[in-house]
Design a protein around this motif. Structure first.
Motif, short mmCIF file in Angstrom:
data_model
loop_
_atom_site.label_atom_id
_atom_site.label_comp_id
_atom_site.label_asym_id
_atom_site.label_seq_id
_atom_site.Cartn_x
_atom_site.Cartn_y
_atom_site.Cartn_z
N GLU A 180 19.69 11.36 22.10
CA GLU A 180 19.59 12.79 22.35
C GLU A 180 20.91 13.45 22.74
OE1 GLU A 180 17.21 15.42 22.78
OE2 GLU A 180 15.99 14.26 21.38
N VAL A 181 21.14 14.63 22.16
CA VAL A 181 22.13 15.55 22.70
C VAL A 181 21.48 16.24 23.89
CG1 VAL A 181 23.45 17.65 22.25
CG2 VAL A 181 23.17 15.94 20.45
N SER A 182 22.22 16.42 24.98
CA SER A 182 21.62 17.05 26.15
C SER A 182 22.54 18.13 26.71
CB SER A 182 21.31 16.02 27.25
OG SER A 182 22.49 15.40 27.71
N ILE A 183 21.96 19.01 27.48
CA ILE A 183 22.70 20.06 28.18
C ILE A 183 22.95 19.59 29.61
CG2 ILE A 183 22.69 22.48 28.89
CD1 ILE A 183 22.72 22.08 25.86
N LEU A 184 24.14 19.78 30.11
CA LEU A 184 24.47 19.39 31.48
C LEU A 184 24.50 20.62 32.38
CD1 LEU A 184 27.35 16.79 30.90
CD2 LEU A 184 24.90 16.36 31.22
N ALA A 185 23.83 20.51 33.51
CA ALA A 185 23.87 21.59 34.49
C ALA A 185 25.27 21.74 35.04
CB ALA A 185 22.89 21.29 35.63
N PRO A 186 25.65 22.94 35.50
CA PRO A 186 26.99 23.13 36.07
C PRO A 186 27.20 22.21 37.27
CG PRO A 186 25.58 25.02 36.49
CD PRO A 186 24.86 24.17 35.51
N LYS A 187 28.45 21.79 37.45
CA LYS A 187 28.77 20.75 38.43
C LYS A 187 28.58 21.21 39.88
CE LYS A 187 32.00 18.33 35.41
NZ LYS A 187 33.42 17.90 35.20
N VAL A 188 28.58 22.52 40.10
CA VAL A 188 28.37 23.03 41.47
C VAL A 188 26.93 23.52 41.62
CG1 VAL A 188 29.09 24.70 43.21
CG2 VAL A 188 30.80 23.59 41.75
N ARG A 189 26.59 24.56 40.89
CA ARG A 189 25.28 25.19 41.07
C ARG A 189 24.12 24.26 40.69
NH1 ARG A 189 25.60 31.41 38.97
NH2 ARG A 189 27.62 30.83 38.11
N GLY A 190 24.38 23.28 39.83
CA GLY A 190 23.32 22.37 39.41
C GLY A 190 23.11 21.20 40.36
N TYR A 191 23.99 21.07 41.36
CA TYR A 191 23.92 19.91 42.26
C TYR A 191 23.91 20.30 43.72
CZ TYR A 191 24.39 17.00 38.17
OH TYR A 191 24.15 16.38 36.96
N VAL A 192 23.44 21.50 43.99
CA VAL A 192 23.19 21.94 45.36
C VAL A 192 21.70 22.22 45.50
CG1 VAL A 192 25.49 22.90 45.68
CG2 VAL A 192 23.67 24.36 44.77
N LEU A 193 21.24 22.45 46.73
CA LEU A 193 19.84 22.74 47.00
C LEU A 193 18.95 21.67 46.36
CD1 LEU A 193 19.94 26.62 46.48
CD2 LEU A 193 20.24 25.35 48.60
N GLU A 194 18.04 22.06 45.48
CA GLU A 194 17.16 21.07 44.86
C GLU A 194 17.95 20.05 44.06
OE1 GLU A 194 12.96 20.85 42.36
OE2 GLU A 194 14.06 22.74 42.44
N GLY A 195 19.04 20.48 43.46
CA GLY A 195 19.86 19.58 42.66
C GLY A 195 20.56 18.51 43.47
N GLU A 196 20.75 18.74 44.76
CA GLU A 196 21.42 17.75 45.61
C GLU A 196 20.53 16.52 45.82
OE1 GLU A 196 23.57 17.31 50.01
OE2 GLU A 196 22.62 19.20 49.42
N SER A 197 19.25 16.76 46.08
CA SER A 197 18.33 15.64 46.30
C SER A 197 17.69 15.14 45.02
CB SER A 197 17.24 16.04 47.30
OG SER A 197 16.56 17.20 46.88
N ARG A 198 17.87 15.90 43.93
CA ARG A 198 17.32 15.50 42.63
C ARG A 198 18.43 15.56 41.57
NH1 ARG A 198 12.07 18.78 41.15
NH2 ARG A 198 11.65 16.90 39.91
N PRO A 199 19.47 14.73 41.71
CA PRO A 199 20.61 14.82 40.78
C PRO A 199 20.19 14.52 39.34
CG PRO A 199 20.73 12.81 42.13
CD PRO A 199 19.65 13.66 42.71
N GLY A 200 20.53 15.43 38.45
CA GLY A 200 20.17 15.30 37.05
C GLY A 200 18.92 16.06 36.68
N HIS A 201 18.15 16.51 37.68
CA HIS A 201 16.92 17.26 37.42
C HIS A 201 17.18 18.47 36.53
CE1 HIS A 201 13.33 19.69 38.09
NE2 HIS A 201 14.06 20.63 38.67
N PHE A 202 18.20 19.24 36.85
CA PHE A 202 18.44 20.47 36.10
C PHE A 202 19.04 20.21 34.73
CE2 PHE A 202 18.20 22.38 40.42
CZ PHE A 202 17.13 23.22 40.17
N ASN A 203 19.62 19.03 34.51
CA ASN A 203 20.01 18.67 33.14
C ASN A 203 18.78 18.67 32.24
OD1 ASN A 203 22.56 18.21 34.19
ND2 ASN A 203 22.42 15.98 34.12
N GLY A 204 17.71 18.05 32.74
CA GLY A 204 16.47 18.00 31.98
C GLY A 204 15.84 19.35 31.79
#
Length: 281
Positions: A108-132
Motif C-alpha cells: 500500500e501507498v499511505s498518507i503520513l500525518a504531519p510530524k507535529v500535529r499528528g503526534y500530539v494529543l491523541e496521536g501521542e498515545s496512539r502513534p500512527g493512528h492518524f496515518n490510517g
C-alpha cells in the motif's frame, strides 16, 4: 437507497447520477464517512448533508489501519442491519459498505500525518493512528469525489488534520464541521459509549462537566490556560487523564483563551474505554 460495496461500482454509479440529472454546477454530492454503530451524532451529519446537497452518500467502513495493535478493532460495535435501516430512514441516497479487501491491497501507498500535529494529543498515545485515518479518508474522497464532506467537531484533532490534508493536497472537497450531539445529561455521543457500565457512565459525565467548568470560568473573565486546566483536572480526578489542553483553531498552544479562536480538549480513560470531548470558544 442503493447499497454498494465496490469502489469502482460506486464511482460508476455516482457518474451515472450526474449524467442522468444533468449536473449544472449547482448540483452536489454530500459525503458522510463513518465506521458504523450509527447514533444521533451521525444522523445530524446526514441531516446537514441533505440540507446542502442533492445527493447524499454515507460510507460505513471499520478501517483497520487506524487501530493500533491491542486496540479495540475486534470488539468495536457493529450494527450493520440497524445502520442500514438508519441510513434508509434518514434519506441517504447511496450507502457505501466496503470490506477491507475492497479498500486495501498487499503493498500500500499511505498518507503520513504531519510530524507535529499528528503526534500530539491523541496521536501521542496512539502513534500512527492518524496515518490510517488520513489514508482511508483520502481513498474515500477519491472514490466518492464529494462536493462537501461532513465531520463532527467532537473529533477535533481528526477534523483539523483532514482539513489540513485537503488544503495541502489542493483537494476540491469542502470540509463541513458539525456541532457535537450530546445526551440529555451532557455526555457526548460516541459509538464507544456502548462499552461503559452504568457506574462508568456516571463517571464519564465528569468529562462534559469539566468542559462546562472551563466555559463558566471564561465567562467570569478567567482566561489563563494553566488556571483553567488545573481546575478541570481537579474535577476529572480520579479518572486517568491522557490530556487536557487549550489550543487555538490551528492546534497551537495558548497561554490565554482567545474568544473565537480556542478549542479546549479532554481525553480520559473511563474503565477500559478512551473517551474524548471538547468545547469550541
Amino acid at each position: 437507497m442503493k447499497i454498494i460495496s465496490s469502489p469502482q461500482e460506486l464511482k460508476e454509479h455516482l457518474k451515472s447520477i450526474k449524467n442522468s440529472i444533468g449536473f449544472q454546477g449547482n448540483q452536489s454530492i454530500g459525503f458522510v464517512p463513518t465506521m458504523g454503530a450509527l447514533h444521533e451524532g451521525h444522523i445530524s451529519l446526514i441531516k446537514k448533508a441533505k440540507e446542502q446537497n442533492e445527493t447524499v452518500v454515507v460510507s460505513i467502513f471499520l478501517n483497520p489501519t487506524q487501530f493500533l495493535k491491542g486496540e479495540d478493532l475486534d470488539k468495536y460495535p457493529k450494527k450493520d442491519e440497524a445502520d442500514k435501516k438508519i441510513c434508509e430512514i434518514s434519506g441517504v441516497d447511496v450507502l457505501f459498505f466496503p470490506q477491507p479487501s475492497d479498500m486495501y491491497g498487499a503493498d500500500e501507498v499511505s498518507i503520513l500525518a504531519p510530524k507535529v500535529r499528528g503526534y500530539v494529543l491523541e496521536g501521542e498515545s496512539r502513534p500512527g493512528h492518524f496515518n490510517g485515518v488520513l489514508t482511508v479518508v483520502m481513498k474515500l474522497f477519491n472514490i466518492v469525489n464529494p462536493t462537501r464532506a461532513y465531520f463532527g467537531k467532537k473529533d477535533a484533532q481528526q477534523l483539523n488534520l483532514i482539513s489540513l490534508m485537503v488544503k495541502q493536497f489542493f483537494m476540491s472537497v469542502e470540509i463541513i464541521p458539525v456541532d457535537t450531539v450530546r445526551e440529555k445529561d451532557g455526555l457526548a455521543l460516541s459509538s464507544r459509549n456502548a462499552y461503559l457500565r452504568k457506574d462508568e457512565r456516571a463517571e464519564a459525565l465528569k468529562i462534559s462537566s469539566s468542559l462546562r467548568l472551563s466555559s463558566a470560568m471564561v465567562s467570569r473573565g478567567v482566561l489563563d490556560a494553566k488556571e483553567i486546566k488545573s481546575a478541570m483536572r481537579e474535577l476529572l480526578a480520579p479518572l486517568e487523564i491522557f490530556y487536557v489542553e487549550i489550543l487555538d483553531r490551528e492546534f497551537n498552544q495558548l497561554s490565554k483563551v482567545e474568544i473565537g479562536n480556542t478549542v479546549i480538549l479532554v481525553e480520559v480513560k473511563v474503565g477500559a474505554t478512551r473517551l474524548l470531548d471538547n468545547i469550541w470558544l
